[in-house]
Motif scaffolding. Structure first.
Motif, PDB file in Angstrom:
ATOM      1  N   MET A   1       0.816  -1.198   0.000  1.00 11.08           N
ATOM      2  CA  MET A   1       0.000   0.000   0.000  1.00 11.08           C
ATOM      3  C   MET A   1       0.862   1.265   0.000  1.00 11.08           C
ATOM      4  N   SER A   2       2.077   1.176   0.516  1.00  9.69           N
ATOM      5  CA  SER A   2       2.911   2.375   0.564  1.00  9.69           C
ATOM      6  C   SER A   2       3.233   2.882  -0.832  1.00  9.69           C
ATOM      7  N   GLY A   3       3.247   2.000  -1.824  1.00  8.38           N
ATOM      8  CA  GLY A   3       3.499   2.417  -3.197  1.00  8.38           C
ATOM      9  C   GLY A   3       2.339   3.171  -3.805  1.00  8.38           C
ATOM     10  N   TYR A   4       1.140   2.926  -3.320  1.00  7.40           N
ATOM     11  CA  TYR A   4      -0.054   3.606  -3.816  1.00  7.40           C
ATOM     12  C   TYR A   4      -0.327   4.920  -3.104  1.00  7.40           C
ATOM     13  N   SER A   5       0.208   5.064  -1.909  1.00  6.28           N
ATOM     14  CA  SER A   5      -0.080   6.236  -1.082  1.00  6.28           C
ATOM     15  C   SER A   5       0.751   7.436  -1.512  1.00  6.28           C
ATOM     16  N   LEU A   6       0.181   8.584  -1.336  1.00  4.54           N
ATOM     17  CA  LEU A   6       0.900   9.827  -1.600  1.00  4.54           C
ATOM     18  C   LEU A   6       1.985  10.032  -0.545  1.00  4.54           C
ATOM     19  N   ALA A   7       1.665   9.682   0.688  1.00  4.61           N
ATOM     20  CA  ALA A   7       2.606   9.835   1.797  1.00  4.61           C
ATOM     21  C   ALA A   7       2.216   8.876   2.912  1.00  4.61           C
ATOM     22  N   THR A   8       3.161   8.634   3.804  1.00  2.00           N
ATOM     23  CA  THR A   8       2.926   7.810   4.980  1.00  2.00           C
ATOM     24  C   THR A   8       3.241   8.639   6.213  1.00  2.00           C
ATOM     25  N   VAL A   9       2.341   8.620   7.173  1.00  4.17           N
ATOM     26  CA  VAL A   9       2.541   9.328   8.441  1.00  4.17           C
ATOM     27  C   VAL A   9       2.710   8.283   9.531  1.00  4.17           C
ATOM     28  N   VAL A  10       3.825   8.361  10.251  1.00  5.30           N
ATOM     29  CA  VAL A  10       4.076   7.435  11.352  1.00  5.30           C
ATOM     30  C   VAL A  10       3.988   8.225  12.652  1.00  5.30           C
ATOM     31  N   VAL A  11       3.001   7.851  13.457  1.00  2.00           N
ATOM     32  CA  VAL A  11       2.766   8.532  14.728  1.00  2.00           C
ATOM     33  C   VAL A  11       3.494   7.809  15.853  1.00  2.00           C
ATOM     34  N   GLU A  12       3.438   6.494  15.810  1.00  2.00           N
ATOM     35  CA  GLU A  12       4.040   5.679  16.858  1.00  2.00           C
ATOM     36  C   GLU A  12       4.470   4.355  16.246  1.00  2.00           C
ATOM     37  N   ALA A  13       5.664   3.890  16.580  1.00  2.00           N
ATOM     38  CA  ALA A  13       6.127   2.618  16.025  1.00  2.00           C
ATOM     39  C   ALA A  13       7.320   2.099  16.815  1.00  2.00           C
ATOM     40  N   ARG A  31       8.255   7.534  -1.900  1.00  2.00           N
ATOM     41  CA  ARG A  31       7.136   8.296  -1.347  1.00  2.00           C
ATOM     42  C   ARG A  31       7.591   9.110  -0.147  1.00  2.00           C
ATOM     43  N   ARG A  32       6.824  10.137   0.165  1.00  2.00           N
ATOM     44  CA  ARG A  32       7.113  11.001   1.310  1.00  2.00           C
ATOM     45  C   ARG A  32       6.744  10.276   2.594  1.00  2.00           C
ATOM     46  N   VAL A  33       7.581  10.429   3.611  1.00  2.00           N
ATOM     47  CA  VAL A  33       7.319   9.860   4.933  1.00  2.00           C
ATOM     48  C   VAL A  33       7.384  10.988   5.960  1.00  2.00           C
ATOM     49  N   TYR A  48      15.974   6.856   9.319  1.00  2.00           N
ATOM     50  CA  TYR A  48      14.998   7.182   8.273  1.00  2.00           C
ATOM     51  C   TYR A  48      14.947   8.690   8.050  1.00  2.00           C
ATOM     52  N   ALA A  49      15.064   9.460   9.119  1.00  2.00           N
ATOM     53  CA  ALA A  49      14.985  10.919   9.019  1.00  2.00           C
ATOM     54  C   ALA A  49      16.130  11.494   8.187  1.00  2.00           C
ATOM     55  N   SER A  50      17.227  10.767   8.091  1.00  2.00           N
ATOM     56  CA  SER A  50      18.364  11.260   7.312  1.00  2.00           C
ATOM     57  C   SER A  50      18.187  11.007   5.812  1.00  2.00           C
ATOM     58  N   ARG A  51      17.177  10.231   5.447  1.00  2.00           N
ATOM     59  CA  ARG A  51      16.939   9.909   4.039  1.00  2.00           C
ATOM     60  C   ARG A  51      16.130  11.002   3.352  1.00  2.00           C
ATOM     61  N   PRO A  52      16.300  11.123   2.017  1.00  2.00           N
ATOM     62  CA  PRO A  52      15.458  12.075   1.279  1.00  2.00           C
ATOM     63  C   PRO A  52      13.980  11.679   1.407  1.00  2.00           C
ATOM     64  N   ASN A  53      13.095  12.629   1.272  1.00  2.00           N
ATOM     65  CA  ASN A  53      11.637  12.448   1.324  1.00  2.00           C
ATOM     66  C   ASN A  53      11.102  12.196   2.723  1.00  2.00           C
ATOM     67  N   THR A  54      11.899  12.434   3.755  1.00  2.00           N
ATOM     68  CA  THR A  54      11.423  12.268   5.124  1.00  2.00           C
ATOM     69  C   THR A  54      11.331  13.630   5.788  1.00  2.00           C
ATOM     70  N   THR A  55      10.214  13.872   6.468  1.00  2.00           N
ATOM     71  CA  THR A  55       9.990  15.123   7.170  1.00  2.00           C
ATOM     72  C   THR A  55       9.610  14.814   8.609  1.00  2.00           C
ATOM     73  N   ILE A  56      10.239  15.520   9.548  1.00  2.00           N
ATOM     74  CA  ILE A  56       9.901  15.396  10.961  1.00  2.00           C
ATOM     75  C   ILE A  56       8.767  16.379  11.236  1.00  2.00           C
ATOM     76  N   SER A  69       2.033  20.583  -1.710  1.00  2.00           N
ATOM     77  CA  SER A  69       3.172  20.479  -2.629  1.00  2.00           C
ATOM     78  C   SER A  69       3.300  19.073  -3.215  1.00  2.00           C
ATOM     79  N   LEU A  70       2.614  18.091  -2.643  1.00  2.09           N
ATOM     80  CA  LEU A  70       2.707  16.720  -3.136  1.00  2.09           C
ATOM     81  C   LEU A  70       1.673  16.399  -4.206  1.00  2.09           C
ATOM     82  N   VAL A  71       0.559  17.097  -4.194  1.00  2.90           N
ATOM     83  CA  VAL A  71      -0.523  16.826  -5.148  1.00  2.90           C
ATOM     84  C   VAL A  71      -0.199  17.495  -6.469  1.00  2.90           C
ATOM     85  N   PRO A  72      -0.318  16.807  -7.582  1.00  2.00           N
ATOM     86  CA  PRO A  72      -0.052  17.413  -8.890  1.00  2.00           C
ATOM     87  C   PRO A  72      -0.930  18.647  -9.131  1.00  2.00           C
TER      88      PRO A  72
END
Length: 80
Positions: A1-13, A31-33, A48-56, A69-72
């Motif tokens: 599903m992560s390939g279909y999603s525009l972005a993934t939000v991780v709250v707790e893991a 994809r953006r995380v 993960y935060a050091s990788r491109p496409n990751t936002t804290i 900015s992610l939506v065409p």
């Protein structure tokens, strides 16, 4: 599903969690995380935060600010 999603939000893991795995796969799919700031206590989250496409983020407003900015420009997702 992560390939279909525009972005993934991780709250707790934890280290062995589906949320962490989904974040990893999203990054592999280009994809953006979004990671909540409290996750930065985990070594995996800092890596993960050091990788491109990751936002804290600090909360949902940070995600909403980035989503535009992610939506065409057409306002619709397109298939390549």
């Amino acid at each position: 599903m992560s390939g279909y999603s525009l972005a993934t939000v991780v709250v707790e893991a934890a280290y062995r969690s589906g949320a962490r795995m989904r974040a990893r796969l999203a990054l592999e799919h280009g994809r953006r995380v979004f990671l909540m700031r409290p996750l930065m206590t985990h070594e995996w989250a800092r890596e993960y935060a050091s990788r491109p496409n990751t936002t804290i983020i600090d909360g949902p407003d940070d995600v909403f600010a980035e989503l535009d900015s992610l939506v065409p420009a057409t306002g619709e997702l397109t298939w390549a």
